[in-house]
Design a protein around this motif. Structure first.
Motif, PDB file in Angstrom:
ATOM      1  N   GLN A 239      39.268  43.871  40.780  1.00 54.72           N
ATOM      2  CA  GLN A 239      38.681  44.167  39.479  1.00 54.72           C
ATOM      3  C   GLN A 239      38.439  42.890  38.677  1.00 54.72           C
ATOM      4  O   GLN A 239      37.403  42.735  38.026  1.00 54.72           O
ATOM      5  CB  GLN A 239      39.597  45.115  38.688  1.00 54.72           C
ATOM      6  CG  GLN A 239      39.637  46.546  39.214  1.00 54.72           C
ATOM      7  CD  GLN A 239      38.398  47.344  38.834  1.00 54.72           C
ATOM      8  OE1 GLN A 239      37.354  46.777  38.517  1.00 54.72           O
ATOM      9  NE2 GLN A 239      38.490  48.651  38.887  1.00 54.72           N
ATOM     10  N   ASP A 240      39.376  41.963  38.723  1.00 52.23           N
ATOM     11  CA  ASP A 240      39.186  40.699  38.015  1.00 52.23           C
ATOM     12  C   ASP A 240      37.987  39.945  38.563  1.00 52.23           C
ATOM     13  O   ASP A 240      37.215  39.333  37.800  1.00 52.23           O
ATOM     14  CB  ASP A 240      40.450  39.841  38.138  1.00 52.23           C
ATOM     15  CG  ASP A 240      41.633  40.428  37.386  1.00 52.23           C
ATOM     16  OD1 ASP A 240      41.416  41.283  36.503  1.00 52.23           O
ATOM     17  OD2 ASP A 240      42.783  40.029  37.692  1.00 52.23           O
TER      18      ASP A 240
ATOM     19  N   ASN B  55      34.576  41.460  37.518  1.00 51.06           N
ATOM     20  CA  ASN B  55      34.288  41.257  36.103  1.00 51.06           C
ATOM     21  C   ASN B  55      33.688  39.888  35.818  1.00 51.06           C
ATOM     22  O   ASN B  55      33.125  39.664  34.742  1.00 51.06           O
ATOM     23  CB  ASN B  55      35.564  41.435  35.278  1.00 51.06           C
ATOM     24  CG  ASN B  55      36.002  42.885  35.212  1.00 51.06           C
ATOM     25  OD1 ASN B  55      35.196  43.795  35.388  1.00 51.06           O
ATOM     26  ND2 ASN B  55      37.295  43.102  34.969  1.00 51.06           N
ATOM     27  N   ASP B  56      33.822  38.972  36.763  1.00 45.65           N
ATOM     28  CA  ASP B  56      33.280  37.620  36.591  1.00 45.65           C
ATOM     29  C   ASP B  56      32.557  37.206  37.861  1.00 45.65           C
ATOM     30  O   ASP B  56      32.746  36.108  38.379  1.00 45.65           O
ATOM     31  CB  ASP B  56      34.422  36.649  36.266  1.00 45.65           C
ATOM     32  CG  ASP B  56      33.901  35.293  35.797  1.00 45.65           C
ATOM     33  OD1 ASP B  56      32.776  35.247  35.237  1.00 45.65           O
ATOM     34  OD2 ASP B  56      34.601  34.279  36.021  1.00 45.65           O
TER      35      ASP B  56
ATOM     36  N   ASN C 132      40.009  52.621  37.222  1.00 48.43           N
ATOM     37  CA  ASN C 132      38.771  52.456  36.477  1.00 48.43           C
ATOM     38  C   ASN C 132      37.642  52.201  37.466  1.00 48.43           C
ATOM     39  O   ASN C 132      37.877  51.978  38.652  1.00 48.43           O
ATOM     40  CB  ASN C 132      38.870  51.303  35.481  1.00 48.43           C
ATOM     41  CG  ASN C 132      38.056  51.590  34.208  1.00 48.43           C
ATOM     42  OD1 ASN C 132      37.056  52.307  34.254  1.00 48.43           O
ATOM     43  ND2 ASN C 132      38.500  51.039  33.095  1.00 48.43           N
TER      44      ASN C 132
ATOM     45  N   THR D 164      32.648  47.866  38.486  1.00 44.28           N
ATOM     46  CA  THR D 164      31.401  47.637  37.766  1.00 44.28           C
ATOM     47  C   THR D 164      30.749  46.350  38.249  1.00 44.28           C
ATOM     48  O   THR D 164      31.342  45.272  38.177  1.00 44.28           O
ATOM     49  CB  THR D 164      31.659  47.555  36.250  1.00 44.28           C
ATOM     50  OG1 THR D 164      32.289  48.771  35.829  1.00 44.28           O
ATOM     51  CG2 THR D 164      30.364  47.373  35.487  1.00 44.28           C
TER      52      THR D 164
ATOM     53  N   ARG E 170      27.472  43.829  37.820  1.00 44.98           N
ATOM     54  CA  ARG E 170      26.373  43.457  36.944  1.00 44.98           C
ATOM     55  C   ARG E 170      25.790  42.101  37.349  1.00 44.98           C
ATOM     56  O   ARG E 170      25.290  41.349  36.516  1.00 44.98           O
ATOM     57  CB  ARG E 170      26.835  43.397  35.481  1.00 44.98           C
ATOM     58  CG  ARG E 170      27.247  44.745  34.903  1.00 44.98           C
ATOM     59  CD  ARG E 170      26.082  45.700  34.796  1.00 44.98           C
ATOM     60  NE  ARG E 170      26.435  46.948  34.131  1.00 44.98           N
ATOM     61  CZ  ARG E 170      26.880  48.030  34.759  1.00 44.98           C
ATOM     62  NH1 ARG E 170      27.051  48.002  36.076  1.00 44.98           N
ATOM     63  NH2 ARG E 170      27.168  49.129  34.090  1.00 44.98           N
TER      64      ARG E 170
END
Length: 517
Positions: A98-99, A102-103, A121, A124, A126
């Motif tokens: 997850q970390d 996120n980046d 969760n 995600t 992007r």
């Protein structure tokens, strides 16, 4: 006068149908094929460090007829000449994963080891040029990953979150399962050059409104491939492609969903070699009001669409109003669709009907609501040829229990056939049911105004008629007048039946595309 709006039929009419159902029975090839955009999905020479997708355009036998073609899609993002990174994670490293996402840097491949990952969760994405690759999708009912599969388990995730949530250019995901997502298993939105390969989405329990709506859900995207995937127990659609231009959906299995495979407001779709069984409805093609993309050119070939009789468990509040209205036992549901070709498919044992062709006005009678899609409510040019109908369909509309409140179409069809079929020697609903609405208002002097062509299909022995003009507006008018056998008989009298190769449905091809904005 507006056609009967199924979603807005007066409550009194619907309740009258309940009484009607309780009454005793009465005694008495062209070359102008849809351009589905048929590229080889897997031509992805710069897809990142991983090799997922490199062979996506070739089937095991070196290429199967109708499997999507061999022309490469254009790309608006490339990893060529850019730094490409591979990150590896195993079960127990969920927080590190997850970390990382996120980046995430562009052109990264994420390799997921075998076993079960537990998430609280969504994952995600992007960034562009991303590949997510697992060890295998496993088999139906497998909640935990073993040595040959990777399972992403979202059972304990926050409410109303997706499993994978992606906005990306040049995105590939392969060889994994998504289990018990709270919302959509895999939502990919506003993306391009999307490859979804060998993915399984599933919810543990069957027939629950609280299951996630969609398994595999690319939407508002371009150049999308979904192949060799599986989807189970979705409360709307197992595999969905919507508001998209250019897609291939092939060699997938969709079972135990409300809708197995759904193509919605999409241009240039190639849907082939899929299995859609044991859903409420197997394969649906439709436009909805309010969406700017006017769906057209959908090619459906070599699919098996049989035994789709699962009770409709879509939530009226949480799900698409269209899917929640589909009667159980519908093989293929076509609504507000243009230039749809269906060939070399197999239908059978669908309790309500094998193929239903409807106007968008059947679910939303106000044409203004369809303005965003260039008034896209009419269906037109449905070419059904060289398919196989094995029989057993149309004999128990909506599984014998139509619900006028939630599924008024099933209630209307069930009422008419209950009181008319036996008296006229008809065994059940014909292979193709057309609602007779388009163009609205109906012009009775036009026998086949939307150009439905039904020819060269293999039919069960003894088939008398294959297409029914149901004239939904007239039928609904008679039944709304009161639940009497006389009105049911009058409603039956509005319907008309046609054998294969009989005029006016013995056409072969499409009307000029210039008439279809």
């Amino acid at each position: 006068m507006h056609p009967l709006s199924l979603s807005r039929a007066p409550r009194a009419v619907l309740l009258a149908l309940v009484g009607l159902l309780a009454l005793p029975a009465c005694s008495d090839d062209g070359d102008d094929r849809p351009d589905a955009g048929q590229p080889d999905s897997g031509t992805r020479p710069d897809a990142g460090a991983g090799d997922a997708g490199s062979d996506a355009g070739t089937s095991d036998d070196g290429g199967t007829e109708g499997d999507g073609g061999t022309v490469a899609w254009p790309q608006d993002f490339s990893c060529e000449g850019k730094e490409q990174t591979t990150l590896t994670f195993n079960p127990g490293q969920e927080q590190e994963l997850q970390d990382a996402v996120n980046d995430l840097a562009e052109c990264t491949t994420i390799e997921l080891g075998a076993g079960t990952f537990q998430f609280d969760n969504a994952i995600t994405i992007r960034a562009n040029g991303i590949t997510i690759q697992g060890a295998g999708k496993g088999t139906q009912g497998e909640a935990t990953g073993g040595e040959a599969s990777t399972v992403l388990d979202f059972s304990n995730a926050a409410a109303n979150t997706n499993g994978l949530d992606v906005v990306s250019k040049l995105f590939t995901v392969s060889d994994l399962a998504v289990w018990n997502a709270k919302k959509d298993g895999m939502r990919i939105e506003s993306s391009s050059n999307v490859n979804i390969q060998r993915v399984r989405t599933e919810w543990a329990a069957e027939n629950l409104e609280s299951n996630g709506k969609y398994g595999i859900y690319p939407v508002k995207s371009t150049y999308v491939l979904v192949e060799d995937c599986e989807a189970y127990n979705a409360a709307d659609a197992g595999i969905y492609v919507g508001q998209t231009q250019h897609t291939i959906v092939r060699r997938n299995v969709a079972k135990k969903n409300v809708a197995g495979i759904e193509i919605e407001n999409t241009k240039f779709a190639h849907v082939s070699h899929n299995v859609a069984q044991d859903n409420t409805t197997g394969l649906v093609v439709f436009d909805l009001p309010g969406n700017p993309i006017r769906g057209t050119d959908v090619y459906i070939a070599h699919n098996t669409i049989t035994g789709n009789n699962r009770p409709n468990f879509a939530s009226v509040e949480a799900s698409s109003s269209t899917v929640s209205q589909v009667p159980a036992g519908t093989g293929t549901f076509i609504l507000a669709s243009r230039r749809v070709e269906l060939e070399h498919n197999t239908w059978g044992d669908n309790n309500t009907v094998d193929i239903a062709i409807l106007s968008g006005l059947a679910i939303e009678s106000d044409p203004i609501q369809w303005a965003a899609g260039f008034f896209n409510y009419p269906s037109q040019d449905i070419f059904i040829h060289d398919n196989t109908f094995t029989g057993g369909s149309g004999r128990m509309v909506d599984n014998g229990a139509p619900d006028p409140e939630r599924r008024p179409l099933g209630a209307l069809v069930g009422a008419v056939y209950q009181y008319g079929a036996a008296a006229h020697g008809v065994t059940g609903v014909e292979h193709v049911l057309w609602d007779g609405i388009d163009p609205a208002p109906r012009d009775e002097s036009l026998a086949n105004p939307i150009n439905i062509c039904f020819t060269r299909n293999t039919l069960p022995e003894g088939t008398q008629a294959s297409v029914v003009d149901f004239d939904l507006q007239a039928v609904g008018g008679h039944l709304a007048a009161g639940p009497t056998p006389e009105n049911a008989a009058a409603a039956w009298g509005e319907t008309r039946r046609y054998a294969q190769d009989a005029e006016p449905y013995n056409c072969a091809g499409f009307t000029p595309a210039l008439t279809l904005r």
